[in-house]
Design an enzyme around this catalytic site. Structure first.
Site, PDB file in Angstrom:
ATOM      1  N   HIS A  10      61.121 -85.243 -72.629  1.00  0.00           N
ATOM      2  CA  HIS A  10      61.293 -83.816 -73.114  1.00  0.00           C
ATOM      3  C   HIS A  10      62.500 -83.141 -73.502  1.00  0.00           C
ATOM      4  O   HIS A  10      63.270 -83.558 -72.888  1.00  0.00           O
ATOM      5  CB  HIS A  10      60.280 -82.927 -72.270  1.00  0.00           C
TER       6      HIS A  10
ATOM      7  N   ASP B 102      51.466 -85.304 -72.781  1.00  0.00           N
ATOM      8  CA  ASP B 102      50.745 -85.888 -73.559  1.00  0.00           C
ATOM      9  C   ASP B 102      50.352 -87.358 -72.949  1.00  0.00           C
ATOM     10  O   ASP B 102      49.731 -87.838 -73.624  1.00  0.00           O
ATOM     11  CB  ASP B 102      51.707 -86.109 -75.199  1.00  0.00           C
TER      12      ASP B 102
HETATM   13  N1  CMC Z   1      61.575 -93.683 -75.246  1.00  0.00           N
HETATM   14  C1  CMC Z   1      62.581 -94.131 -75.214  1.00  0.00           C
HETATM   15  N2  CMC Z   1      63.623 -93.595 -75.373  1.00  0.00           N
HETATM   16  C2  CMC Z   1      63.915 -92.241 -75.781  1.00  0.00           C
HETATM   17  C3  CMC Z   1      62.579 -91.436 -75.527  1.00  0.00           C
HETATM   18  C4  CMC Z   1      61.333 -92.019 -75.536  1.00  0.00           C
HETATM   19  N3  CMC Z   1      60.428 -91.482 -75.245  1.00  0.00           N
HETATM   20  N4  CMC Z   1      62.885 -90.065 -75.541  1.00  0.00           N
HETATM   21  C5  CMC Z   1      64.348 -90.344 -75.956  1.00  0.00           C
HETATM   22  N5  CMC Z   1      64.785 -91.283 -75.736  1.00  0.00           N
HETATM   23  C6  CMC Z   1      66.307 -91.704 -75.925  1.00  0.00           C
HETATM   24  C7  CMC Z   1      66.854 -91.562 -77.050  1.00  0.00           C
HETATM   25  O1  CMC Z   1      66.817 -92.811 -77.827  1.00  0.00           O
HETATM   26  C8  CMC Z   1      68.322 -91.030 -76.785  1.00  0.00           C
HETATM   27  O2  CMC Z   1      68.876 -92.376 -76.105  1.00  0.00           O
HETATM   28  P1  CMC Z   1      70.511 -92.715 -76.583  1.00  0.00           P
HETATM   29  O3  CMC Z   1      71.288 -91.587 -75.876  1.00  0.00           O
HETATM   30  O4  CMC Z   1      70.861 -93.915 -76.088  1.00  0.00           O
HETATM   31  O5  CMC Z   1      70.467 -92.325 -78.044  1.00  0.00           O
HETATM   32  C9  CMC Z   1      68.070 -90.246 -75.382  1.00  0.00           C
HETATM   33  O6  CMC Z   1      67.060 -90.688 -74.863  1.00  0.00           O
HETATM   34  C10 CMC Z   1      67.976 -89.044 -75.893  1.00  0.00           C
HETATM   35  O7  CMC Z   1      66.977 -88.874 -77.032  1.00  0.00           O
HETATM   36  P2  CMC Z   1      66.985 -87.455 -77.854  1.00  0.00           P
HETATM   37  O8  CMC Z   1      66.265 -87.988 -78.922  1.00  0.00           O
HETATM   38  O9  CMC Z   1      68.318 -86.897 -78.141  1.00  0.00           O
HETATM   39  O10 CMC Z   1      66.039 -86.265 -76.880  1.00  0.00           O
HETATM   40  P3  CMC Z   1      65.311 -85.260 -77.678  1.00  0.00           P
HETATM   41  O11 CMC Z   1      65.420 -84.032 -76.626  1.00  0.00           O
HETATM   42  O12 CMC Z   1      65.935 -84.798 -78.914  1.00  0.00           O
HETATM   43  O13 CMC Z   1      63.775 -85.597 -77.705  1.00  0.00           O
HETATM   44  C11 CMC Z   1      61.554 -85.987 -77.679  1.00  0.00           C
HETATM   45  C12 CMC Z   1      62.738 -85.027 -77.059  1.00  0.00           C
HETATM   46  C13 CMC Z   1      60.374 -85.318 -76.784  1.00  0.00           C
HETATM   47  C14 CMC Z   1      61.410 -85.641 -79.116  1.00  0.00           C
HETATM   48  C15 CMC Z   1      61.602 -87.299 -77.211  1.00  0.00           C
HETATM   49  O14 CMC Z   1      62.006 -87.673 -75.946  1.00  0.00           O
HETATM   50  C16 CMC Z   1      60.555 -87.967 -77.774  1.00  0.00           C
HETATM   51  O15 CMC Z   1      60.644 -88.634 -78.862  1.00  0.00           O
HETATM   52  N6  CMC Z   1      59.481 -88.464 -76.911  1.00  0.00           N
HETATM   53  C17 CMC Z   1      58.556 -89.179 -77.474  1.00  0.00           C
HETATM   54  C18 CMC Z   1      57.652 -88.328 -78.214  1.00  0.00           C
HETATM   55  C19 CMC Z   1      56.863 -87.575 -77.128  1.00  0.00           C
HETATM   56  O16 CMC Z   1      56.150 -87.889 -76.213  1.00  0.00           O
HETATM   57  N7  CMC Z   1      56.789 -86.219 -77.693  1.00  0.00           N
HETATM   58  C20 CMC Z   1      55.989 -85.251 -76.979  1.00  0.00           C
HETATM   59  C21 CMC Z   1      56.616 -84.114 -76.361  1.00  0.00           C
HETATM   60  S1  CMC Z   1      55.776 -83.233 -75.245  1.00  0.00           S
HETATM   61  C22 CMC Z   1      54.840 -82.194 -76.312  1.00  0.00           C
HETATM   62  C23 CMC Z   1      55.484 -81.013 -76.866  1.00  0.00           C
HETATM   63  O17 CMC Z   1      55.789 -80.216 -76.232  1.00  0.00           O
HETATM   64  O18 CMC Z   1      55.457 -81.342 -78.119  1.00  0.00           O
END
Ligand code: CMC
Length: 428
Positions: free
Chosen positions: A306, A363
């Site tokens: 998140h 989720d």
């Molecule tokens: N699985 C594997 N790796 C992950 C995941 C995941 N679900 N989420 C983040 N990472 C890794 C990402 O690859 C990155 O790694 P590195 O530093 O090696 O490049 C690191 O963690 C940071 O990721 P980020 O993309 O910079 O994180 P973010 O804050 O931009 O993204 C997120 C947040 C929710 C979009 C992301 O965690 C994600 O894609 N999760 C899966 C989708 C999901 O479950 N979304 C629902 C969110 S809760 C409901 C809502 O509020 O909408």
């Protein structure tokens, strides 16, 4: 603690005020930065940008705190209903009995669709995505409410909020009925909000579905937990659209579109698809996690991570408990739940996820609870949208009520071509 921030630029020092929120959050107010220095700030993905001051929802991502209007989500989950929570979120205080009665009556008065609005459904192919239908229908709905295009007082907003919250439920259930080729079911006046939705989803002519208190409670809980979540992608979209003085229907329709994506509201569908994939492929959970972690892998563990919660998501805690209780009570043995449990164990003990602070989010469990209610996967994101309506309306109201509100207009750092001449067709 200093209440200003000094920035040195090109040998000159500039002071900017520091703004303090009621929970002691600190922000540097850079609203005069460009005028005074010619510089802008660059914050891809807005991870460090406060786009507004808001009095609706407070989140502390490190401590796993979520409060609507100051009330902890755990207390609302325990004691409130979705309709009451919606009133709290939109109007800032728990409703008095008279407020509750008035709003409930408005919800009932507004639960039917205009008969000619039903015709719009026939314009969609049977396999149309319900989020496409929902956003289109929200805009279509506004055409039947010309008096709601301009909202000048709280009474009109209350009527508009009741229309949206009540009719979206009817539209959502109708889009499901269309997709399975069943006749649309009319809402009943004797059912409460959640019971009525379940009735419109699952009753068929001459055979009424009777929602049990457990299922109605679980739906209430799901909707309460989704009612608002401060400046997430869809809510920021609603505020962006609202800032142009677009009406509340159009602004919420934009929110639906933003919510559709798999990294936001679509994640609850992606979680079930991922669990289903693991089950059907026969792959072990550990193998799947290795694929997620592989270098250059584009795969993510859906339902994990998140932007704000870096410890745990308080909503997921509540939903997990509710899902466990509900499944035990209903005697449901869901193989996907078994896989979800294993995935949770593997991920929570794996350094990759620990180092990146990736925990199950709302989720991860919401799909389980919706499946147990019999809600089809294609409707999951629509359910999220139904829940998020109070938050969108409350954020629209904040923009609308703010006499200093200006149209949202971020800047950019241009990295394209510098000036070049136009090349005539025959020379390209
Ligand atoms: N699985 C594997 N790796 C992950 C995941 C995941 N679900 N989420 C983040 N990472 C890794 C990402 O690859 C990155 O790694 P590195 O530093 O090696 O490049 C690191 O963690 C940071 O990721 P980020 O993309 O910079 O994180 P973010 O804050 O931009 O993204 C997120 C947040 C929710 C979009 C992301 O965690 C994600 O894609 N999760 C899966 C989708 C999901 O479950 N979304 C629902 C969110 S809760 C409901 C809502 O509020 O909408």
């Amino acid at each position: 603690m200093s209440h200003t921030c000094r920035i040195e630029l090109d040998g000159k020092s500039h002071e900017f005020p520091v703004v303090k929120g009621t929970e002691n959050e600190l922000a540097i107010d850079i609203s005069t930065l460009r005028d005074r220095t010619g510089y802008i700030t660059l914050d891809d993905g807005y991870g460090n940008t406060g786009s507004c001051k808001s009095a609706i929802t407070y989140i502390d991502g490190d401590q796993g705190i979520l409060r609507y209007r100051g009330i902890p989500i755990e207390q609302l989950a325990e004691n409130s209903s979705f309709v009451e929570t919606a009133q709290l979120v939109i109007w800032g205080k728990l409703p008095s009995p008279a407020d509750r009665d008035r709003f409930s009556a408005l919800l009932t008065q507004n639960q039917m669709m205009h008969e000619s609005l039903r015709n719009h459904f026939h314009g969609f192919p049977p396999n149309a995505h319900p989020m496409a239908i929902l956003s289109a229908m929200l805009n279509a709905m506004s055409c039947y409410e010309p008096e709601m295009m301009e909202i000048d007082d709280d009474q009109t907003l209350e009527r508009a909020a009741a229309r949206i919250i009540s009719k979206v439920r009817t539209v959502a259930a109708a889009s499901y009925k269309m997709s399975v080729g069943q006749p649309l079911i009319y809402p009943r006046t004797d059912y409460k909000y959640c019971e009525n939705f379940l009735h419109m989803m699952f009753s068929i002519p001459y055979k009424d579905y009777e929602p049990t208190p457990e299922v109605a409670r679980a739906l209430n809980l799901f909707l309460i937990l989704h009612a608002d979540h401060e400046q997430n992608c869809s809510t920021s979209t609603v505020r962006m659209v609202a800032s142009s003085q677009a009406n509340v229907f159009a602004s919420c329709a934009a929110g639906v579109c933003a919510l559709w994506g798999p990294l936001h509201g679509g994640a609850n569908v992606a979680v079930i698809e991922m669990l289903e994939f693991i089950r059907q492929s026969g792959m072990s959970v550990a193998d799947y996690v290795s694929r997620v972690k592989a270098k250059d892998s584009k795969l993510r563990l859906m339902g994990f991570g998140h932007r704000v919660y870096k410890n745990f998501d308080p909503r997921s805690k509540i939903l997990k408990m509710a899902a466990d209780q509900m499944l035990a009570k209903m005697n449901i043995n869901d193989p996907l739940l078994e896989i979800a449990g294993q995935l949770e164990q593997v991920a929570l003990s794996d350094p990759y996820f620990i180092e990146r602070k990736l925990y199950p989010n709302v989720d991860f469990y919401s799909g389980t609870i919706l499946r147990a209610m019999g809600i089809p996967v294609s409707m999951f994101t629509v359910m999220f949208a139904m829940g998020r309506l109070p938050g969108w309306i409350a954020n629209w109201k904040e923009i609308h009520d703010d006499p200093k509100s200006r149209i949202y207009r971020p800047r950019q750092v241009y990295v394209g071509n510098t000036i070049q001449g136009f090349v005539p067709k025959h020379l390209r």
